[in-house]
Design a protein around this motif. Structure first.
Motif, PDB file in Angstrom:
ATOM      1  N   ARG A 152       0.812  -1.217   0.000  1.00 61.48           N
ATOM      2  CA  ARG A 152       0.000   0.000   0.000  1.00 61.48           C
ATOM      3  C   ARG A 152       0.849   1.271   0.000  1.00 61.48           C
ATOM      4  O   ARG A 152       0.323   2.370   0.115  1.00 61.48           O
ATOM      5  CB  ARG A 152      -0.949  -0.019   1.217  1.00 61.48           C
ATOM      6  CG  ARG A 152      -2.050  -1.057   1.070  1.00 61.48           C
ATOM      7  CD  ARG A 152      -2.626  -1.467   2.405  1.00 61.48           C
ATOM      8  NE  ARG A 152      -3.738  -2.387   2.259  1.00 61.48           N
ATOM      9  CZ  ARG A 152      -3.622  -3.673   1.953  1.00 61.48           C
ATOM     10  NH1 ARG A 152      -2.423  -4.210   1.765  1.00 61.48           N
ATOM     11  NH2 ARG A 152      -4.680  -4.440   1.832  1.00 61.48           N
ATOM     12  N   GLY A 153       2.160   1.104  -0.117  1.00 60.91           N
ATOM     13  CA  GLY A 153       3.043   2.260  -0.154  1.00 60.91           C
ATOM     14  C   GLY A 153       3.122   3.008   1.146  1.00 60.91           C
ATOM     15  O   GLY A 153       3.425   4.203   1.166  1.00 60.91           O
ATOM     16  N   LEU A 154       2.884   2.322   2.276  1.00 61.77           N
ATOM     17  CA  LEU A 154       2.807   2.990   3.572  1.00 61.77           C
ATOM     18  C   LEU A 154       3.978   2.673   4.495  1.00 61.77           C
ATOM     19  O   LEU A 154       4.101   3.281   5.558  1.00 61.77           O
ATOM     20  CB  LEU A 154       1.504   2.597   4.289  1.00 61.77           C
ATOM     21  CG  LEU A 154       0.201   2.964   3.585  1.00 61.77           C
ATOM     22  CD1 LEU A 154      -0.982   2.361   4.318  1.00 61.77           C
ATOM     23  CD2 LEU A 154       0.057   4.472   3.477  1.00 61.77           C
ATOM     24  N   PHE A 155       4.837   1.737   4.110  1.00 58.53           N
ATOM     25  CA  PHE A 155       5.838   1.254   5.056  1.00 58.53           C
ATOM     26  C   PHE A 155       6.814   2.335   5.487  1.00 58.53           C
ATOM     27  O   PHE A 155       7.274   2.339   6.637  1.00 58.53           O
ATOM     28  CB  PHE A 155       6.605   0.070   4.457  1.00 58.53           C
ATOM     29  CG  PHE A 155       7.519  -0.600   5.438  1.00 58.53           C
ATOM     30  CD1 PHE A 155       7.013  -1.373   6.473  1.00 58.53           C
ATOM     31  CD2 PHE A 155       8.894  -0.437   5.358  1.00 58.53           C
ATOM     32  CE1 PHE A 155       7.838  -1.988   7.391  1.00 58.53           C
ATOM     33  CE2 PHE A 155       9.738  -1.040   6.267  1.00 58.53           C
ATOM     34  CZ  PHE A 155       9.212  -1.822   7.294  1.00 58.53           C
ATOM     35  N   SER A 156       7.109   3.273   4.619  1.00 58.33           N
ATOM     36  CA  SER A 156       8.080   4.320   4.989  1.00 58.33           C
ATOM     37  C   SER A 156       7.539   5.264   6.049  1.00 58.33           C
ATOM     38  O   SER A 156       8.302   6.017   6.669  1.00 58.33           O
ATOM     39  CB  SER A 156       8.507   5.120   3.748  1.00 58.33           C
ATOM     40  OG  SER A 156       7.398   5.815   3.194  1.00 58.33           O
ATOM     41  N   GLY A 157       6.225   5.253   6.278  1.00 58.73           N
ATOM     42  CA  GLY A 157       5.644   6.102   7.321  1.00 58.73           C
ATOM     43  C   GLY A 157       5.429   5.394   8.642  1.00 58.73           C
ATOM     44  O   GLY A 157       4.807   5.948   9.550  1.00 58.73           O
TER      45      GLY A 157
ATOM     46  N   ASP B  15       4.689  11.197   7.434  1.00 59.35           N
ATOM     47  CA  ASP B  15       6.051  10.684   7.543  1.00 59.35           C
ATOM     48  C   ASP B  15       6.493   9.865   6.348  1.00 59.35           C
ATOM     49  O   ASP B  15       7.618   9.371   6.307  1.00 59.35           O
ATOM     50  CB  ASP B  15       6.194   9.825   8.810  1.00 59.35           C
ATOM     51  CG  ASP B  15       6.104  10.659  10.073  1.00 59.35           C
ATOM     52  OD1 ASP B  15       6.417  11.863  10.010  1.00 59.35           O
ATOM     53  OD2 ASP B  15       5.695  10.106  11.117  1.00 59.35           O
ATOM     54  N   LEU B  16       5.613   9.677   5.360  1.00 57.35           N
ATOM     55  CA  LEU B  16       5.971   8.887   4.187  1.00 57.35           C
ATOM     56  C   LEU B  16       7.154   9.509   3.463  1.00 57.35           C
ATOM     57  O   LEU B  16       7.168  10.697   3.138  1.00 57.35           O
ATOM     58  CB  LEU B  16       4.788   8.777   3.221  1.00 57.35           C
ATOM     59  CG  LEU B  16       3.606   7.923   3.686  1.00 57.35           C
ATOM     60  CD1 LEU B  16       2.475   8.010   2.678  1.00 57.35           C
ATOM     61  CD2 LEU B  16       4.024   6.485   3.899  1.00 57.35           C
TER      62      LEU B  16
END
Length: 308
Positions: free
Chosen positions: A274-279, A304-305
């Motif tokens: 979901r493209g959320l791991f960096s946040g 924080d993404l």
């Protein structure tokens, strides 16, 4: 780019939801608003938490039913509490918040590990949710896509052959001894259905021959909310990812069928998809996965993404 991450997080989402906390029938409803595009983060955490003060004579099962929860939902939060003798006067959390499960059809979704059913009403911009009981070990509720094929009031119960000697008959007529309760919603495979029960404490537990059980007060309402032909998605999703406002939520349930070899890796994979791991705060994520309390917990922030 941050906008690319948001698109990735939301491309599969069809709607966002805003909790109203308003009674709708005997269950709580949540309003939905269809998304105009795939660039707005989906807000798919709904509900609110409450505090309940234990009264004399109450059990955890009574408290769960009175707050429209299954027994599992309180047992996960309070695993060490005696379910029959919770301490009088103790304040306990009522975990009535959920991340909505993924759905392709926006009709009926049952999440097996969560032991919860979701009924979507896109034409009215509503979703409702009910606790359920599911199949016991050796008679697990099967996952997959199916449809409603029948709706029967006051059903008879055809006793499975392996249970007929114990029950003492092949067919149980309508009435207080019938474990199907007063309503039957048959599904397409012909073997299982969604129905009421004469044993309400089985909601939120693995007790059936594979069928999906509901509280008597809930199945009466749900019976009138479905029609023959409605799609039913039966999922196995012990980990769900949600967004509400700026926060990223993770909801983790026990892997009751021991299907997922590494729950931590599974949760990380869902967040990355979901493209959320960096946040994500990874320590928070690890705590939530380890606890498996079934309660959505904030583990990061959209802002924080991709931050250095």
């Amino acid at each position: 780019m941050k906008t690319d991450c948001l698109r990735a997080a939301c491309a599969a989402a069809l709607f966002f939801l805003i909790c109203t906390g308003t009674a709708f029938g005997a269950a709580f409803r949540y309003e939905i608003q269809m998304m105009a595009d795939a660039q707005t983060p989906v807000m798919n955490r709904v509900g609110y938490e409450q505090i309940h003060v234990v009264r004399s004579g109450e059990t955890l099962l009574d408290i769960a039913r009175n707050h429209e929860l299954g027994y599992n939902e309180l047992a996960l939060v309070y695993p060490d509490m005696d379910p029959w003798l919770p301490p009088r006067g103790k304040e306990i959390l009522i975990p009535r918040t959920w991340v909505l499960p993924p759905t392709r059809y926006q009709q009926v979704v049952v999440n097996i590990p969560e032991m919860r059913l979701y009924r979507f009403f896109p034409e009215h911009k509503l979703v409702k949710t009910y606790p359920v009981g599911i199949g016991r070990q050796g008679a697990a509720t099967p996952k997959g896509d199916t449809r409603v094929v029948s709706r029967i009031k006051s059903p008879e119960w055809t006793v499975p052959e392996g249970s007929r000697q114990k029950v003492g008959r092949a067919v149980v007529p309508p009435g207080p001894d019938n474990p199907l309760g007063d309503y039957w919603i048959g599904l397409a495979d012909g073997q299982i259905g969604i129905h009421g029960t004469n044993f309400a404490w089985g909601i939120g537990r693995r007790v059936s021959h594979g069928c999906i059980r509901m509280y008597p007060e809930h199945v009466e309402i749900f019976f009138n909310e479905v029609a023959v032909g409605d799609r039913v998605e039966i999922l196995y999703a012990p980990v769900k990812v949600g967004i509400q406002h700026d926060k990223i939520f993770l909801e983790v349930h026990p892997d009751i069928h021991d299907i997922i070899p590494d729950m931590h890796a599974h949760a990380e994979a869902l967040l990355r998809q979901r493209g959320l791991f960096s946040g994500i705060d990874q320590q928070r994520m690890q705590r939530v996965v380890t606890a498996r309390s079934g309660v959505p917990e904030a583990v990061g922030s959209i802002t924080d993404l991709n931050q250095p």
